[in-house]
Design a protein around this motif. Sequence first.
Motif, PDB file in Angstrom:
ATOM      1  N   GLU A  80      36.499  -2.776 -49.715  1.00 30.56           N
ATOM      2  CA  GLU A  80      37.598  -3.641 -49.332  1.00 30.56           C
ATOM      3  C   GLU A  80      37.946  -4.599 -50.469  1.00 30.56           C
ATOM      4  N   ARG A  90      48.258   2.175 -54.370  1.00 30.29           N
ATOM      5  CA  ARG A  90      47.423   1.135 -54.972  1.00 30.29           C
ATOM      6  C   ARG A  90      47.989  -0.270 -54.836  1.00 30.29           C
ATOM      7  N   ARG A 144      51.259  -2.355 -47.057  1.00 34.39           N
ATOM      8  CA  ARG A 144      50.807  -1.536 -48.179  1.00 34.39           C
ATOM      9  C   ARG A 144      52.008  -0.925 -48.890  1.00 34.39           C
ATOM     10  N   VAL A 192      39.872   0.054 -49.066  1.00 36.84           N
ATOM     11  CA  VAL A 192      40.066   0.909 -50.235  1.00 36.84           C
ATOM     12  C   VAL A 192      39.116   2.098 -50.135  1.00 36.84           C
ATOM     13  N   LEU A 199      46.355  -2.660 -57.609  1.00 32.63           N
ATOM     14  CA  LEU A 199      45.044  -2.452 -58.204  1.00 32.63           C
ATOM     15  C   LEU A 199      45.178  -1.740 -59.548  1.00 32.63           C
ATOM     16  N   ARG A 208      42.877   4.921 -53.294  1.00 34.70           N
ATOM     17  CA  ARG A 208      44.046   4.409 -52.581  1.00 34.70           C
ATOM     18  C   ARG A 208      43.640   3.319 -51.596  1.00 34.70           C
ATOM     19  N   LEU A 209      44.622   2.448 -51.342  1.00 33.09           N
ATOM     20  CA  LEU A 209      44.423   1.385 -50.374  1.00 33.09           C
ATOM     21  C   LEU A 209      44.679   1.911 -48.971  1.00 33.09           C
TER      22      LEU A 209
END
Length: 371
Positions: free
Chosen positions: A147, A201, A197, A362, A337, A347-348
């Motif tokens: 995270e 990223r 989101r 993450v 990121l 990836r988030l």
Amino acid sequence: MLREDPGDENAAEPPWQPPNHRRGSRRRRARFAGLPLAAKALVALAVAAAFLVLADRWALLYAEHEAADKLKDQLNLSAAPEVDIEGFPFLTQVLDQRLDEVKVTVPDVAADRVSLAKVSATATDVTMKGDGPTSLTGAVIGQMRGEVLLSFDDLNRELGASQVTFTGHGRDKVYARGTLPVAGHDLKVRADARIERNGERGVATDIDRMRLDIGDMATYRPGARESEGLHLSRTGARRVADESSQAKALLAVPEIARRLGVPDGAVREALRSDAKLNDVTGSPEFVDDVMRLNLIDVAMGHPALLKRLGLDPALLKGLDDLTRPVLVDRLSLSFELPRLPGEGAMRLQGVKVEEDGIRVGVEGYGIGFGG
């Protein structure tokens, strides 16, 4: 009668000698020699096991230190992360060149305009590259979950130079409240940001309901819609209606009088008679009509008029330059990121607003580090 000679008693005592400590050691060796062979073997095994544990822990600490340095270099971090390699013994994992689990915590990661307070992740199925703990060249992470924390305290410090503070509200909203300096004036600022989101990223913020209050006189909302721009508040509009000189200044401009819906004949009478002026300004519609005037438009043609209303022309120029994109950029919490090395994917996941900040999950697969 015979008397005993005291000298005879002293002669009977043996002379003093220093203590012999070797007797005790000989006794201990004698005891150890007297132990059964199985007991001796157990003692030897315990000593060997202790040395093996020490060697294992030393190799583990060395590997964690080397891994932290490599991560720091490859991710261009300001400080080495904290690396914890789980599992015991460590040396057997090295021989197998596969680690069960590695936990990594990275503080203060630069991400665009903000710093992430902490990035923590747990990697599993880690394949090591190198011949041993002292010659690690890299690793490949099979799977990673963790995270990201974007702290409100950091946001207030990094983006709050204008004394704006950020607080969480609900699962996906952040409130921005404080003051913003514009042309020498400290204006109260209010804005709502919805967090979501953005791609694999990134995290984006949709800034909405932005407003700057000029005391209780007027409110500025950046944008091109009719409700946006610079408008008198109800208090400010009522003040203009009650102040005859300000009301006459408005009605004296034909274009503004037409916007207010006052007929030409009524305007002429109001400018000559305070009683007629009160009839115009005392109507329920007058205050609402004055509030609908966009003072930015008025300033373009009649800057002196705005000064008579008590508004600084320099402030209006500053507000005109403070467009919606400019203000959105100043209040944006968006970040992305940094890209990781290798061919792996990261990836988030879900984005959640909490009391202390914004938390984002993450995950990653096949991430390679080192050579």
